[in-house]
Design a protein around this motif. Structure first.
Motif, PDB file in Angstrom:
ATOM      1  N   MET A   1       4.369  -6.161   0.693  1.00  0.00           N
ATOM      2  CA  MET A   1       3.461  -6.286   0.933  1.00  0.00           C
ATOM      3  C   MET A   1       2.661  -6.572  -0.364  1.00  0.00           C
ATOM      4  O   MET A   1       2.643  -6.232  -1.638  1.00  0.00           O
ATOM      5  N   SER A   2       1.600  -7.135  -0.157  1.00  0.00           N
ATOM      6  CA  SER A   2       0.745  -7.497  -1.239  1.00  0.00           C
ATOM      7  C   SER A   2      -0.518  -6.006  -1.403  1.00  0.00           C
ATOM      8  O   SER A   2      -0.272  -5.194  -0.958  1.00  0.00           O
ATOM      9  N   THR A   3      -1.085  -6.098  -2.515  1.00  0.00           N
ATOM     10  CA  THR A   3      -1.615  -5.765  -2.685  1.00  0.00           C
ATOM     11  C   THR A   3      -2.585  -5.091  -1.560  1.00  0.00           C
ATOM     12  O   THR A   3      -3.106  -3.425  -1.723  1.00  0.00           O
ATOM     13  N   GLU A   5      -2.858  -5.243   1.142  1.00  0.00           N
ATOM     14  CA  GLU A   5      -2.011  -4.711   2.513  1.00  0.00           C
ATOM     15  C   GLU A   5      -1.536  -3.842   2.495  1.00  0.00           C
ATOM     16  O   GLU A   5      -2.156  -2.441   2.870  1.00  0.00           O
ATOM     17  N   LEU A   6      -1.106  -2.754   1.191  1.00  0.00           N
ATOM     18  CA  LEU A   6      -0.655  -2.128   0.408  1.00  0.00           C
ATOM     19  C   LEU A   6      -1.909  -0.539   0.417  1.00  0.00           C
ATOM     20  O   LEU A   6      -1.786   0.330   0.948  1.00  0.00           O
ATOM     21  N   GLU A   7      -3.634  -1.408   0.125  1.00  0.00           N
ATOM     22  CA  GLU A   7      -4.600  -0.302   0.158  1.00  0.00           C
ATOM     23  C   GLU A   7      -4.849   0.079   1.679  1.00  0.00           C
ATOM     24  O   GLU A   7      -5.072   1.098   1.874  1.00  0.00           O
ATOM     25  N   ASP A   9      -2.903  -0.137   4.346  1.00  0.00           N
ATOM     26  CA  ASP A   9      -1.889   0.882   4.647  1.00  0.00           C
ATOM     27  C   ASP A   9      -2.160   2.600   4.639  1.00  0.00           C
ATOM     28  O   ASP A   9      -2.858   2.838   4.894  1.00  0.00           O
ATOM     29  N   ARG A  10      -2.901   2.197   2.927  1.00  0.00           N
ATOM     30  CA  ARG A  10      -3.418   3.478   2.437  1.00  0.00           C
ATOM     31  C   ARG A  10      -4.792   4.635   3.226  1.00  0.00           C
ATOM     32  O   ARG A  10      -4.704   5.402   4.142  1.00  0.00           O
ATOM     33  N   SER A  54      -8.961 -11.309   5.678  1.00  0.00           N
ATOM     34  CA  SER A  54      -7.665 -11.340   6.616  1.00  0.00           C
ATOM     35  C   SER A  54      -7.828 -11.606   7.661  1.00  0.00           C
ATOM     36  O   SER A  54      -6.815 -11.689   8.399  1.00  0.00           O
ATOM     37  N   ASP A  56      -7.436  -8.535   9.092  1.00  0.00           N
ATOM     38  CA  ASP A  56      -7.234  -7.373   9.382  1.00  0.00           C
ATOM     39  C   ASP A  56      -8.315  -6.245   9.621  1.00  0.00           C
ATOM     40  O   ASP A  56      -9.008  -5.910   8.366  1.00  0.00           O
TER      41      ASP A  56
END
Length: 315
Positions: A1-3, A5-7, A9-10, A54, A56
């Motif tokens: 996961m990119s940074t 995407e990780l954020e 998700d959090r 992006s 999302d």
């Protein structure tokens, strides 16, 4: 996961508990009642929609119901007036400084020469800006504004809340006094009632948190819609608008918001807040219960939480 995407998700994992923690503050606020139709808004509501560059998105709480833009619309009418006439014309009639006064105050108009509004995000300034929108009639001006808002939100569903428009028009005596004072000072040349009709209509445009997030995303990306690739606003005018949002966008709590959240933002007395993380996210918030400064009490708290937890402040 990119940074990124990780954020996201959090945020998806933690946003529900953050929303509910902030929702408790709605008990401390009051729904705006000086525009009678706004008093019908649900005091306990709180919702947020976050859209990334992006495409999302993450949402939480009561983000699905519609509310009127109110003062949030002032950011975009300023941009449209700048696109119509340029900086020199607009800022000959409206200043660039915070006031430190309430959004509907007449005090500085009377005390400071040459009697022009201090900035375009207070009521007097936004009324002056409304007079600068290109068009041969109030109807044409309002139609252009609505088309612009729809393009920014990428939605044809944005429209006027006629009940709120009528409520504002019938009870907007203070705004009429501001407008007539501006007319007397030569700040506006058009018929006062025609100018106010444009002003009341753009304040009464109805949107959702997702609409606000998409509009904010265009500003976050320098005036280009990252999801279509189309440039909608010149970059220079986005810079001007975002600067006003930092210095004046949260009424006379703008300095406090800059310290505690650190993002460009504009609020409205319907409880909406439009904000962004530059280059990354557009964000729309609704929370009709207001604090004494006229900002969503729970919405501000939620943004303070997000900024602190995710290190979003620009400063």
């Amino acid at each position: 996961m990119s940074t990124g995407e990780l954020e996201l998700d959090r945020i998806k994992r933690l946003l529900p508990q953050w929303v509910e923690a902030s929702r408790r503050l709605t008990a401390e606020g009051k729904v705006a009642s000086y525009i009678p139709e706004l008093s019908k808004s649900p005091r306990e509501a709180l919702g947020i929609f976050i859209m990334s560059a992006s495409g999302d998105s993450v949402s939480g709480g009561d983000c699905g119901f519609g509310f009127t833009l109110q003062s949030i619309s002032k950011v975009f009418t300023l941009i449209l007036a700048l696109m119509d006439h340029g900086e020199a014309h607009v800022f000959a009639k409206v200043g660039m400084e915070p006031t430190g006064d309430n959004f509907n105050s007449m005090l500085k108009l009377e005390l400071v020469e040459p009697g022009i509004p201090f900035n375009p995000l207070i009521n007097a300034g936004a009324i002056a800006v409304s007079s600068m929108i290109g068009g041969d009639s109030p109807h044409e001006k309002s139609a252009r504004i609505l088309r612009f808002f729809r393009e920014l939100a990428n939605s044809d569903t944005l429209d006027y809340d006629i009940d709120v428009y009528r409520s504002e028009s019938e009870t907007g005596h203070h705004n009429r006094s501001l407008a007539y004072y501006l007319k007397g000072n030569g700040v506006i040349a058009d018929d006062v009632e025609d100018v106010l009709d444009v002003y009341f209509r753009h304040c009464s445009v109805k949107a959702t948190c997702s609409d606000l997030a998409r509009m904010a995303l265009v500003l976050a990306c320098g005036g280009a819609d990252p999801l279509t690739g189309k440039r909608l606003i010149p970059r220079r005018y986005v810079q001007i608008a975002k600067t006003f949002m930092v210095t004046c966008g949260m009424y006379n709590a703008s300095g406090e918001f800059a310290i505690n959240v650190g993002l460009p933002a504009k609020s409205g007395v319907s409880g909406g807040i439009l904000t962004m993380v530059p280059g990354r996210y557009g964000i729309g918030v609704i929370g009709p219960a207001l604090n004494p400064k006229g900002n969503s009490v729970a919405g501000v708290h939620l943004l303070e939480t997000l900024s602190a937890k995710l290190d979003w402040s620009m400063f």
